[in-house]
Design a protein around this motif. Structure first.
Motif: not given
Lengths: 432, 371
Positions: A27-28, A30-31
């Motif tokens: 989440a930190a 981003g994907t």
């Protein structure tokens, strides 16, 4: 609506917040790797950039000067009154060593200022008079025009001063006394106004004298008698020039307003306008009377074909508002008032105040303008404006100058006295 | 014959204000080093008082303006003068630049450039049209490092002293930072948007309550904040330098909409995008909103760089401060077993409601929330 399991944390109503929804590290950062979201990311970025580029293209062509490429392109139009035959004649006749020729030219510009509603002519008139500003004993014509110019610029104190010098030298000058009567009435000096009218006797047409006196009487609580007197004079002077008769009819219209007879006022204004079709005062008066009667359509008709001066634009805007249409007058007047504000002028405070109050419905903005306007001119329209603003704001203190005017003049105009009563002031009774 | 006049006089005297506008010229000036550049807009009908425009007809063509321009430029050079500190006149280089419309008709536009050599320009003197029309005024907008100054020049006050460049770079920067800081603290809509974006990151975490866990959560906000910052800096820059101009109402509406979108997405996911992508895309809109605070100042282009940098820095500082103040509270709330989910849900709904009200207010020009 399908969310890939490894992407953004989403609150699931069933599992609650403590459920491990997303891996913190993913989440930190981003994907970008996640298939679906990467595609969306790309789309968003591409879409955003395209939109931005379109905006750049649209924005770049906006403000700034336009440079025509063709010499034949029409870039503007000069006012046609520049070729007015009387103006041209006065320009040709003007000599640098002749103050009378300067006065004649200035008078033509003043005439055009009224007929076209264009304030630039006031400046041009001033330019013609400027070389004689320090002259010891200028010709009476020049002093008259100067007084009129000062009056047009709402410098009523300056106009009074010029007139008293002029009338000392030429005590039988009817235009001077007429001017003095008007300027005195506007500044609520009713004694000087009536005296000036009396001095006209024997100097000019009897109808003018009667109209002059009746106008003052109408302001000071004798509207009924003044009406009867002026009606008699109008009937007795059927041969008087149309302009003079028209002025008498306008005065009758205003007397009707003082008596609270709006319908009658409308009729007098209309008759005056027929007699002097180019006279803006009658047309604007008719429009105001129609607006008071709630007949916006009539107001629009009365102003048809008028040049776009502030007074006309304001009534058009008010009528459009009442009719629930937008003819662009309000926007144009707003723009113009803004431009005048930049100049730091208060010449248009009456229009500006009424615009703020009745078109914008903003009494707070109208208040300082109405107060400032009342410091300069005190006609019934100005009294009413200040009273209306004060009523909107429920501020009797604001209306004090107007209430004093009412008490001092003993004017019986029912609209004004009703407004004063609404503000809690005692009704005005008695002789002046 | 006199009575005829009299009647006419009477109408005039009914104290009806004549109107239209008096003659105005619009002068915009901006110091650029030892030079002063700008533009002067003069109404065509005023120019017709200085040089014959057209051949007696009322229609003015571009060619008429061009052929009159040598005379007009000479007149300009002599009636719009700039002096340096040493009372030496700076050389003027006016050129005809085109036409533009103002509220009272067409104006010719002259580009201006004053070269004052090594001295800095000091005194401006304006007496264009003073002979022809004493009511003529120049409405002057002077760009200074502190913002735009407005002046009115005319025959009574034909001179304007131009203040020395004044504040140093540091002072300018400091002022701008303050401005940006203030702007973000007053910009509830921007803050609401940011909070809505980071709310899920703060609230939705593993149940563990270790310090490293908390630190990771806080660090998780960084990409979001960074991308919001990058996005709004980008559009702020574009808008400030006039590369993109958008109607402010549209921008304000879009900002309100962005709050609604981001908030609703927290409760009912519909924007299938990463938080940071959302922050970037919608952040672009917010940059336009920030720019109005800066462009309204009317700064000279050079000072704009400093102002932009400082302003942006101030905005970042402000938003970090707010997040730092709120994050512990939100973290604590999220760790309470019963509060985490409602915080996200009702916090987001609350923000969405506010965003919707803002949107309605801005779109329909009404005032729901008293200010």
């Amino acid at each position: 609506m399908i969310q890939s399991p490894s992407t953004t944390p989403v609150w699931d109503p069933k599992s609650g917040p403590s459920a491990p929804i997303a891996d913190d590290s993913t989440a930190a950062t981003g994907t970008l790797a996640g298939g679906l979201s990467a595609r969306w990311t790309a789309r968003l970025v591409v879409g955003g950039l395209t939109a931005l580029l379109m905006l750049v293209a649209a924005g770049s062509g906006e403000s700034g000067p336009r440079r025509p490429t063709d010499d034949a392109e029409v870039v503007g139009r000069l006012p046609s009154e520049r070729r007015d035959p009387r103006l041209l004649a006065a320009q040709r006749a003007k000599r640098d060593d002749d103050p009378r020729s300067a006065a004649a030219l200035a008078r033509e510009h003043l005439r055009l200022a009224t007929s076209t509603g264009d304030a630039r002519h006031l400046g041009l008139a001033a330019a013609a008079l400027a070389p004689w500003s320090a002259a010891e004993a200028p010709p009476i014509e020049l002093m008259l025009v100067r007084a009129r110019l000062l009056q047009s610029r709402h410098d009523f104190v300056g106009a009074r001063l010029e007139l008293s010098r002029l009338l000392t030298r030429a005590p039988r000058e009817p235009e001077g006394w007429m001017l003095r009567a008007t300027v005195s009435a506007v500044t609520a000096d009713f004694i000087a106004a009536r005296e000036s009218c009396r001095r006209l006797e024997g100097l000019t047409l009897p109808l003018l004298v009667t109209a002059c006196i009746s106008a003052v009487d109408g302001l000071t609580g004798h509207a009924a008698e003044a009406t009867a007197e002026l009606k008699r004079a109008v009937d007795a002077n059927a041969e008087a020039p149309a302009e003079v008769r028209a002025w008498a009819l306008v005065t009758l219209a205003e007397l009707a307003q003082r008596r609270g007879q709006d319908r009658e006022a409308l009729d007098w204004f209309r008759q005056a306008r027929r007699l002097a079709p180019h006279d803006g005062y009658a047309a604007v008066g008719e429009a105001d009377a129609a607006l008071d009667l709630g007949e916006a359509r009539t107001a629009v008709d009365a102003l048809a074909g008028r040049p776009e001066d502030d007074a006309t634009l304001l009534r058009r805007a008010l009528a459009a508002r009442a009719l629930g249409v937008d003819d662009g007058s309000a926007a144009r007047l707003r723009e113009r008032l803004a431009a005048q504000r930049l100049r730091g002028e208060t010449l248009h405070a009456r229009e500006a105040a009424r615009f703020a109050l009745s078109v914008d419905g903003d009494a707070t903005a109208a208040a300082p303008l109405a107060v400032k306007n009342f410091e300069v001119q005190r006609e019934p329209a100005d009294v009413r404006l200040l009273l209306e603003v004060a009523r909107e704001l429920r501020d009797a203190r604001l209306a004090e100058p107007a209430l004093r005017w009412l008490a001092h003049s003993h004017c019986e105009d029912p609209k004004l006295t009703a407004l004063a009563r609404a503000l809690g002031a005692a009704p005005v009774k008695g002789e002046p | 014959m006199k009575t005829w006049w009299l009647a006419l006089a009477l109408f005039l005297l009914s104290a009806q204000a004549v109107a239209h506008k008096s003659s105005d010229a619009y002068l915009r000036l901006e110091p650029r080093g030892q030079e002063l550049v700008g533009r002067l807009d003069v109404a065509l009908r005023d120019l017709a008082l200085l040089a014959p425009l057209g051949d007696g007809a009322d229609v003015v063509r571009w060619g008429d303006v061009r052929s009159a321009s040598p005379a007009l430029l000479r007149e300009l050079a002599s009636s719009l003068q700039l002096e340096s500190t040493a009372n030496t006149p700076c050389s003027a280089h006016p050129t005809l630049d085109g036409v533009v419309n103002h509220s009272d008709g067409p104006y010719a536009v002259f580009a201006l450039r004053f070269d004052c050599g090594n001295a800095s320009p000091l005194r401006l003197r304006y007496h264009l049209l003073a002979q022809q029309d004493p009511d003529h005024r120049a409405i002057v907008q002077l760009a200074t490092a502190r913002g735009a100054e407005h002046h009115v020049l005319g025959p009574a006050e034909p001179e304007l002293m131009l203040a020395a460049s004044g504040d140093g770079l540091f002072a300018q920067l400091w002022t701008s930072i303050g401005r940006g800081f203030q702007h973000i603290l007053e910009g509830t809509d921007h803050l609401a948007f940011l909070l809505v974006l980071v709310l899920p990151l703060l609230v939705l975490r593993r149940a563990t309550r270790g310090w490293s866990e908390r630190a990771a959560t806080l660090a998780g906000m960084l990409p979001v904040i960074t991308s919001f910052t990058v996005a709004h800096s980008l559009t702020l820059g574009l808008a400030t330098f006039g590369l993109v101009t958008l109607p402010s109402r549209l921008v304000e509406c879009a900002i309100a909409l962005s709050v609604v979108l981001a908030a609703v997405d927290n409760v009912r996911p519909m924007l299938r995008a990463e938080r940071w992508v959302l922050a970037f895309g919608l952040g672009l809109v917010h940059g336009f909103g920030f720019s109005s605070a800066l462009t309204d100042l009317g700064l000279p282009r050079l000072a704009l760089f400093t102002a932009l940098a400082g302003f942006n820095f101030g905005v970042e500082l402000g938003q970090l401060l707010v997040l730092c103040a709120l994050a512990p509270l939100l973290l604590w709330l999220a760790e309470q077993p019963r509060f985490g989910a409602p915080t996200l849900r009702y916090g987001s709904l609350f923000a969405a409601a506010f965003g919707a009200i803002w949107l309605a207010e801005r779109a329909f020009d009404v005032n729901v929330l008293a200010r």
